[in-house]
Motif scaffolding. Structure first.
Motif, short mmCIF file in Angstrom:
data_model
loop_
_atom_site.label_atom_id
_atom_site.label_comp_id
_atom_site.label_asym_id
_atom_site.label_seq_id
_atom_site.Cartn_x
_atom_site.Cartn_y
_atom_site.Cartn_z
N LYS A 1 0.83 -1.20 0.00
CA LYS A 1 0.00 0.00 0.00
C LYS A 1 0.87 1.25 0.00
N GLY A 2 0.51 2.17 -0.85
CA GLY A 2 1.27 3.41 -0.97
C GLY A 2 2.44 3.31 -1.94
N ARG A 3 2.78 2.09 -2.36
CA ARG A 3 3.89 1.88 -3.29
C ARG A 3 3.45 1.26 -4.60
N ALA A 4 2.21 0.76 -4.64
CA ALA A 4 1.73 0.05 -5.81
C ALA A 4 0.43 0.67 -6.31
N THR A 5 0.27 0.64 -7.62
CA THR A 5 -0.97 1.09 -8.26
C THR A 5 -1.33 0.09 -9.33
N ILE A 6 -2.55 -0.45 -9.23
CA ILE A 6 -3.03 -1.39 -10.25
C ILE A 6 -4.10 -0.69 -11.08
N SER A 7 -4.09 -0.95 -12.37
CA SER A 7 -5.08 -0.34 -13.26
C SER A 7 -5.58 -1.40 -14.22
N ILE A 8 -6.76 -1.17 -14.79
CA ILE A 8 -7.36 -2.14 -15.70
C ILE A 8 -7.84 -1.42 -16.94
N ASP A 9 -7.77 -2.13 -18.06
CA ASP A 9 -8.17 -1.56 -19.34
C ASP A 9 -9.09 -2.55 -20.06
N ASN A 10 -10.32 -2.14 -20.24
CA ASN A 10 -11.24 -2.94 -21.03
C ASN A 10 -11.44 -4.35 -20.49
N ALA A 11 -11.30 -4.53 -19.18
CA ALA A 11 -11.52 -5.81 -18.50
C ALA A 11 -10.62 -6.93 -19.02
N ARG A 12 -9.55 -6.57 -19.71
CA ARG A 12 -8.66 -7.59 -20.28
C ARG A 12 -7.19 -7.37 -19.97
N LYS A 13 -6.83 -6.17 -19.62
CA LYS A 13 -5.41 -5.86 -19.41
C LYS A 13 -5.23 -5.13 -18.10
N ILE A 14 -4.26 -5.59 -17.33
CA ILE A 14 -3.94 -4.88 -16.10
C ILE A 14 -2.47 -4.52 -16.07
N ASP A 15 -2.21 -3.44 -15.39
CA ASP A 15 -0.84 -3.01 -15.16
C ASP A 15 -0.66 -2.82 -13.65
N LEU A 16 0.49 -3.20 -13.18
CA LEU A 16 0.85 -2.98 -11.78
C LEU A 16 2.12 -2.16 -11.76
N GLN A 17 2.01 -0.95 -11.27
CA GLN A 17 3.16 -0.09 -11.10
C GLN A 17 3.61 -0.18 -9.64
N MET A 18 4.86 -0.56 -9.45
CA MET A 18 5.39 -0.64 -8.09
C MET A 18 6.60 0.27 -7.98
N ASP A 19 6.59 1.10 -6.97
CA ASP A 19 7.68 2.04 -6.73
C ASP A 19 8.35 1.73 -5.39
N ASN A 20 9.53 2.30 -5.23
CA ASN A 20 10.29 2.12 -3.99
C ASN A 20 10.38 0.63 -3.62
N LEU A 21 10.82 -0.16 -4.59
CA LEU A 21 10.89 -1.60 -4.38
C LEU A 21 11.82 -1.94 -3.23
N LYS A 22 11.42 -2.97 -2.49
CA LYS A 22 12.19 -3.45 -1.35
C LYS A 22 12.68 -4.86 -1.64
N LEU A 23 13.68 -5.29 -0.89
CA LEU A 23 14.21 -6.64 -1.10
C LEU A 23 13.10 -7.68 -0.93
N ASP A 24 12.16 -7.42 -0.04
CA ASP A 24 11.07 -8.37 0.21
C ASP A 24 10.08 -8.45 -0.95
N ASP A 25 10.18 -7.57 -1.91
CA ASP A 25 9.30 -7.63 -3.09
C ASP A 25 9.78 -8.67 -4.10
N ALA A 26 10.97 -9.19 -3.91
CA ALA A 26 11.49 -10.19 -4.83
C ALA A 26 10.66 -11.46 -4.74
N ALA A 27 10.20 -11.93 -5.89
CA ALA A 27 9.33 -13.11 -5.93
C ALA A 27 9.01 -13.42 -7.39
N VAL A 28 8.35 -14.54 -7.57
CA VAL A 28 7.73 -14.81 -8.86
C VAL A 28 6.32 -14.23 -8.80
N TYR A 29 5.99 -13.38 -9.75
CA TYR A 29 4.69 -12.73 -9.79
C TYR A 29 3.79 -13.44 -10.80
N TYR A 30 2.55 -13.66 -10.38
CA TYR A 30 1.59 -14.38 -11.21
C TYR A 30 0.37 -13.51 -11.47
#
Length: 111
Positions: A60-89
């Motif tokens: 919260k406060g570092r990520a923004t998710i958006s949707i386009d036409n119910a088919r495409k999403i974008d996730l913008q993440m800022d100020n990434l931390k070491l704990d953000d490392a992962a496989v994203y699905y």
């Protein structure tokens, strides 16, 4: 239905990353989950086709998710931390049809 994700990679701590996911079919809800080694898969953020969103407390406060036409999403993440490392699905849900998962995309955060 197929989900195709893009945008993973190596990012320095404090940097930014944008993940995108495109679905071959429209969805009521789409989301990004992540799974780090030795940990369970967890929700990062989801968004409904009407624009309603939910975020994990950890982003919260570092990520923004958006949707386009119910088919495409974008996730913008800022100020990434070491704990953000992962496989994203990428995840999609359509009532009456079920839940769909895309292949994972690796996010590595370097110190």
């Amino acid at each position: 239905v197929q989900l195709q994700a893009s945008g993973g990679g190596v990012v320095q701590a404090g940097g930014s990353l944008r993940l995108s996911c495109v679905s071959s079919g429209s969805m009521q809800r789409m989301a990004w989950y992540r799974q780090a080694p030795g940990r369970e898969r967890e929700l990062v953020a989801n968004i409904y086709s009407n624009g309603n969103t939910n975020y994990a407390d950890s982003v919260k406060g570092r990520a923004t998710i958006s949707i386009d036409n119910a088919r495409k999403i974008d996730l913008q993440m800022d100020n990434l931390k070491l704990d953000d490392a992962a496989v994203y699905y990428c995840n999609g849900f359509k009532p009456g049809k079920g839940t769909y998962w895309g292949p994972g995309t690796q996010v590595t955060v370097s110190s």
